[in-house]
Write an enzyme that holds these catalytic residues in place. Structure first.
Site, PDB file in Angstrom:
ATOM      1  N   ASP A  13       0.780  -1.215   0.089  1.00 17.76           N
ATOM      2  CA  ASP A  13       0.038   0.040   0.179  1.00 17.76           C
ATOM      3  C   ASP A  13       0.728   1.349   0.022  1.00 17.76           C
ATOM      4  O   ASP A  13       0.454   2.247   0.759  1.00 17.76           O
ATOM      5  CB  ASP A  13      -0.904   0.099   1.098  1.00 17.76           C
ATOM      6  CG  ASP A  13      -1.803  -1.183   1.294  1.00 17.76           C
ATOM      7  OD1 ASP A  13      -1.899  -2.039   0.029  1.00 17.76           O
ATOM      8  OD2 ASP A  13      -2.900  -1.180   1.875  1.00 17.76           O
ATOM      9  N   LYS A 123      -6.796  -5.070  -3.255  1.00 22.74           N
ATOM     10  CA  LYS A 123      -7.328  -5.470  -2.341  1.00 22.74           C
ATOM     11  C   LYS A 123      -8.385  -4.550  -1.680  1.00 22.74           C
ATOM     12  O   LYS A 123      -8.337  -3.535  -2.000  1.00 22.74           O
ATOM     13  CB  LYS A 123      -6.261  -6.017  -0.883  1.00 22.74           C
ATOM     14  CG  LYS A 123      -5.916  -4.704  -0.277  1.00 22.74           C
ATOM     15  CD  LYS A 123      -4.745  -5.138   0.547  1.00 22.74           C
ATOM     16  CE  LYS A 123      -3.745  -4.107   1.172  1.00 22.74           C
ATOM     17  NZ  LYS A 123      -4.795  -3.285   2.273  1.00 22.74           N
ATOM     18  N   CYS A 173      -1.903  -2.558   7.904  1.00 20.57           N
ATOM     19  CA  CYS A 173      -1.741  -3.203   6.817  1.00 20.57           C
ATOM     20  C   CYS A 173      -0.496  -4.086   6.525  1.00 20.57           C
ATOM     21  O   CYS A 173      -0.403  -5.364   6.114  1.00 20.57           O
ATOM     22  CB  CYS A 173      -2.014  -2.653   5.503  1.00 20.57           C
ATOM     23  SG  CYS A 173      -3.825  -2.018   5.343  1.00 20.57           S
TER      24      CYS A 173
END
Length: 236
Positions: A13, A123, A173
């Site tokens: 990310d 995702k 994450c």
């Protein structure tokens, strides 16, 4: 050695919405890890994968999609049920709108050398569930297959044995992705200099270190022997 040690680099990310100065959910100094990650991308990992939060506008993690007064970003929480089993629930913090599909905030930052990335995994596309991990939503009874990224299968198809995790954010994450990688049977490491936390203190970074250790994930340094083993692949 190639048959016994096949490492992958997993970049979590590293997106505009998670980086200053304009990110909707910016992690302090998040953009500064890009040069470190670019250096890692030059190492002979057998698979180099970047992940992206890629939410629909009506995603359940967005505070604005919940009724007042329990819809304040960062401070409000929601109880999210497993779509297939209402008895399994997750209490999740609510966030500002971020990483919406098709918006600039969902893009990988331009400082990242994407030319060296083999695969981008999107995702968080199932609006019904929060998904910090790049592998699965948090539910296990049963797993929400519609939310699965297929990442574990992609790593197995590449013969990966070890996973090195970097990116944003350490206490969300990155943490969940590393824990799931270990649960999937990969020997898993988080590279400390190549991640930043939302909370750099004891409740964020400190707690995450303990969580990773409990999950058999090793926190390593750039100069450590674990990455040294990756570098040695260049000479084999």
């Amino acid at each position: 050695m190639n048959n016994e040690f096949r490492p992958a680099l997993l970049i979590v990310d590293l997106q505009e919405d998670f980086c200053p100065p304009h990110g909707a959910l910016a992690v302090a100094e998040g953009r500064l890890i890009a040069p470190i990650i670019n250096d890692l991308l030059q190492l002979p990992f057998v698979k180099k994968i970047a992940t992206k939060d890629f939410h629909p506008p009506h995603h359940i993690s967005f505070a604005s999609n919940h009724p007042e007064p329990h819809n304040r970003p960062f401070t409000s929480f929601a109880t999210i049920p497993n779509p297939h089993n209402p008895d399994e629930t997750q209490i999740s913090r609510l966030w500002p709108v971020h990483c919406v599909q098709g918006t600039p905030g969902a893009e990988l930052i331009p400082e990242l050398d994407t030319s060296r990335i083999d695969l981008i995994v999107e995702k968080g596309q199932d609006s019904r569930v929060e998904m910090y991990s790049a592998f699965e939503a948090p539910f296990r009874d049963p797993v929400v297959k519609e939310a699965s990224s297929g990442l574990a299968q992609k790593l197995r198809e590449a013969g990966v044995t070890d996973v090195f995790v970097v990116g944003l954010a350490m206490d969300y994450c990155v943490r969940s992705t590393a824990i799931d990688a270990a649960a999937e049977g990969f020997k898993t490491y988080v590279i400390s200099e190549a991640t930043k936390a939302v909370d750099s203190g004891e409740q964020g970074w400190g707690k995450t270190e303990k969580d990773l250790e409990s999950a058999d994930v090793t926190l390593v340094r750039l100069a450590g022997e674990e990455l040294g083993k990756v570098r040695l692949l260049q000479t084999v």
